[in-house]
Design a protein around this motif. Structure first.
Motif, mmCIF file in Angstrom:
data_model
loop_
_atom_site.group_PDB
_atom_site.id
_atom_site.type_symbol
_atom_site.label_atom_id
_atom_site.label_comp_id
_atom_site.label_asym_id
_atom_site.label_seq_id
_atom_site.Cartn_x
_atom_site.Cartn_y
_atom_site.Cartn_z
ATOM 1 N N LYS A 238 27.289 3.731 19.349
ATOM 2 C CA LYS A 238 28.241 4.845 19.829
ATOM 3 C C LYS A 238 29.100 5.086 18.881
ATOM 4 O O LYS A 238 29.525 6.082 18.656
ATOM 5 C CB LYS A 238 28.396 5.156 21.620
ATOM 6 N N ASP A 239 30.035 3.827 19.179
ATOM 7 C CA ASP A 239 31.529 3.832 18.999
ATOM 8 C C ASP A 239 31.442 3.408 17.540
ATOM 9 O O ASP A 239 32.673 4.377 16.140
ATOM 10 C CB ASP A 239 32.371 2.757 19.739
ATOM 11 N N LEU A 240 30.438 2.780 16.995
ATOM 12 C CA LEU A 240 30.953 2.820 15.381
ATOM 13 C C LEU A 240 30.274 4.265 14.529
ATOM 14 O O LEU A 240 30.314 4.745 13.562
ATOM 15 C CB LEU A 240 30.043 1.734 14.474
ATOM 16 N N ASN A 241 29.459 4.995 16.036
ATOM 17 C CA ASN A 241 28.500 6.173 14.530
ATOM 18 C C ASN A 241 30.191 7.244 15.233
ATOM 19 O O ASN A 241 30.076 7.976 14.166
ATOM 20 C CB ASN A 241 27.717 6.858 16.159
ATOM 21 N N LEU A 242 30.837 7.435 15.918
ATOM 22 C CA LEU A 242 32.293 7.705 16.068
ATOM 23 C C LEU A 242 33.300 7.425 14.145
ATOM 24 O O LEU A 242 33.500 8.388 14.171
ATOM 25 C CB LEU A 242 32.574 8.246 16.964
ATOM 26 N N ALA A 243 33.069 6.170 14.433
ATOM 27 C CA ALA A 243 33.791 6.011 12.884
ATOM 28 C C ALA A 243 33.070 6.133 11.955
ATOM 29 O O ALA A 243 33.947 7.032 11.008
ATOM 30 C CB ALA A 243 34.080 4.078 13.267
ATOM 31 N N LEU A 244 31.938 6.044 11.807
ATOM 32 C CA LEU A 244 30.995 7.115 10.342
ATOM 33 C C LEU A 244 30.769 8.075 10.449
ATOM 34 O O LEU A 244 31.353 9.112 9.016
ATOM 35 C CB LEU A 244 29.851 6.029 10.544
ATOM 36 N N GLU A 245 31.275 8.357 11.258
ATOM 37 C CA GLU A 245 31.216 10.687 11.544
ATOM 38 C C GLU A 245 32.599 10.450 11.281
ATOM 39 O O GLU A 245 32.845 11.955 10.043
ATOM 40 C CB GLU A 245 30.673 10.590 12.198
ATOM 41 N N GLY A 246 33.433 10.132 11.741
ATOM 42 C CA GLY A 246 35.136 10.551 11.807
ATOM 43 C C GLY A 246 35.359 10.341 9.593
ATOM 44 O O GLY A 246 36.175 10.800 8.751
ATOM 45 N N ALA A 247 35.018 9.178 9.763
ATOM 46 C CA ALA A 247 34.886 8.948 7.753
ATOM 47 C C ALA A 247 34.719 8.989 6.773
ATOM 48 O O ALA A 247 34.721 10.088 6.172
ATOM 49 C CB ALA A 247 34.727 7.248 7.205
ATOM 50 N N ARG A 248 33.198 10.445 7.336
ATOM 51 C CA ARG A 248 32.695 11.491 6.332
ATOM 52 C C ARG A 248 33.943 12.385 6.124
ATOM 53 O O ARG A 248 33.744 12.782 5.174
ATOM 54 C CB ARG A 248 31.137 11.904 6.943
ATOM 55 N N SER A 249 34.351 12.795 7.501
ATOM 56 C CA SER A 249 35.436 13.907 7.441
ATOM 57 C C SER A 249 36.266 13.545 6.375
ATOM 58 O O SER A 249 37.355 15.003 6.437
ATOM 59 C CB SER A 249 35.187 14.509 8.573
ATOM 60 N N LEU A 250 36.682 12.817 6.740
ATOM 61 C CA LEU A 250 38.096 11.768 5.621
ATOM 62 C C LEU A 250 38.122 12.202 4.330
ATOM 63 O O LEU A 250 38.411 11.572 3.924
ATOM 64 C CB LEU A 250 38.495 10.839 6.601
ATOM 65 N N ASP A 251 36.884 11.770 3.826
ATOM 66 C CA ASP A 251 35.977 11.306 3.034
ATOM 67 C C ASP A 251 37.271 10.286 2.522
ATOM 68 O O ASP A 251 37.388 8.925 1.426
ATOM 69 C CB ASP A 251 36.635 12.411 1.733
ATOM 70 N N LEU A 252 36.639 9.312 3.288
ATOM 71 C CA LEU A 252 36.150 7.755 3.572
ATOM 72 C C LEU A 252 35.717 6.762 3.703
ATOM 73 O O LEU A 252 34.475 7.034 3.717
ATOM 74 C CB LEU A 252 37.091 7.440 5.078
ATOM 75 N N ALA A 253 35.912 5.844 2.652
ATOM 76 C CA ALA A 253 34.302 4.630 2.701
ATOM 77 C C ALA A 253 35.071 3.616 3.599
ATOM 78 O O ALA A 253 35.849 3.245 3.696
ATOM 79 C CB ALA A 253 34.517 4.263 1.396
ATOM 80 N N LEU A 254 33.628 3.629 4.056
ATOM 81 C CA LEU A 254 33.930 2.011 5.425
ATOM 82 C C LEU A 254 32.801 1.093 5.214
ATOM 83 O O LEU A 254 31.840 1.319 5.923
ATOM 84 C CB LEU A 254 33.965 2.814 6.636
ATOM 85 N N PRO A 255 32.723 0.867 3.961
ATOM 86 C CA PRO A 255 31.214 -0.401 3.901
ATOM 87 C C PRO A 255 30.897 -1.508 5.158
ATOM 88 O O PRO A 255 30.139 -1.742 5.337
ATOM 89 C CB PRO A 255 31.451 -0.308 2.337
#
Length: 295
Positions: A238-255
């Motif tokens: 759940k927490d990593l979903n928050l991270a990846l959703e936030g990354a998309r909104s920030l145009d940020l890659a978190l591979p």
């Protein structure tokens, strides 16, 4: 002493509420099955719903699994906001979405309350030992009001910034924790597959630059193969979903975060959603066809 409503008595919430009771505060909660005997013996009372809890409280603390759970407790039918009195302090210690937190803070403020987001890190052990790290998003006034209570439950309390900043910090924390657990898993798996004594490898690594609390605590879990949850994989997902959703909104890659999430998903697909997050090792072991410590 304060009259506190504490909603969410799970793995973390139970010991946190216990510390507040030990400090002399009066606590109520929402009736959910049988109340923990230890909390009951310390004087915790049960009420029918969050509205009733808020009506009798100066402070309301929530410690529930996810963003929709916080929203339901605060704003659902019979929710906290229906019983909120002017000046009531609402402290959410769950780990939820930062943007939703900002919205919740505005709604509580508009209803006359003060909102603080104060997610925690440290797992079950940190909660039991009152040694949690607490990341706070609040006004200065809100932080000053909440801090004496947070100090009862935690060891390191940091006012990060305004509403939502505590949750943003918690998401960053969960990225680092997930990737570090994965790194420890890969290191121990490599050492084991190569034939080394993983207990001695871990001991050596703890003396060098690779040293970390995760290597210390979760490295030992992996060697002992004790995956009963201190923090469940499904909650870290759940927490990593928050991270990846936030990354998309920030145009940020978190591979690295995305890769860790896939390994957690592999665990969940094999019945491991309720394993401790150190169980990410098991997904890597399946790929290697080798268990850490085996010969």
């Amino acid at each position: 002493m304060s009259k506190i409503g504490f909603i969410g008595l799970g793995i973390m919430g139970r010991p946190m509420a216990g510390h507040l009771l030990d400090a002399g505060h009066e606590l109520t909660t929402v009736k959910r099955g049988s109340l923990d005997e230890t909390l009951a013996s310390k004087g915790m009372k049960e009420l029918d719903n969050p509205k009733a809890v808020a009506e009798g409280a100066e402070v309301v603390i929530t410690m529930v699994p996810d963003t929709p759970d916080v929203e339901e407790v605060l704003f659902g039918e019979g929710g906290v906001i229906e019983g909120l009195k002017p000046g009531t302090l609402v402290i959410d210690m769950s780990s939820i979405a930062p943007l939703a937190t900002q919205e919740f803070a505005k709604r509580i403020h508009d209803a006359g309350g003060e909102y603080v987001d104060a997610p925690v890190s440290g797992g079950e052990g940190g909660a039991i030992n009152a040694a949690l790290t607490i990341m706070v998003g609040a006004t200065q006034e809100g932080f000053e009001r909440a801090n004496p209570l947070l100090e009862i439950m935690g060891k390191t309390i940091t006012h990060i910034g305004g509403h939502g900043a505590g949750q943003t910090c918690k998401v960053a924390n969960q990225i680092v924790v997930a990737l570090t657990i994965e790194a420890v898993s890969e290191g121990l798996l490599f050492a084991s597959k190569a034939g080394a004594d993983v207990s001695k490898v871990r001991e050596s690594l703890l003396g060098g630059l690779a040293q970390s609390k995760i290597l210390d605590v979760h490295g030992q879990r992996m060697i002992d193969r004790t995956f009963d949850p201190g923090f469940k994989i499904k909650l870290h997902q759940k927490d990593l979903n928050l991270a990846l959703e936030g990354a998309r909104s920030l145009d940020l890659a978190l591979p690295g975060t995305a890769n860790a999430q896939q390994l957690f998903q592999a665990c969940a697909a094999n019945g491991g959603a309720d394993w401790d997050h150190a169980g990410i090792l098991r997904a890597l072991e399946r790929l290697a066809d080798h268990e850490v410590g085996s010969r």
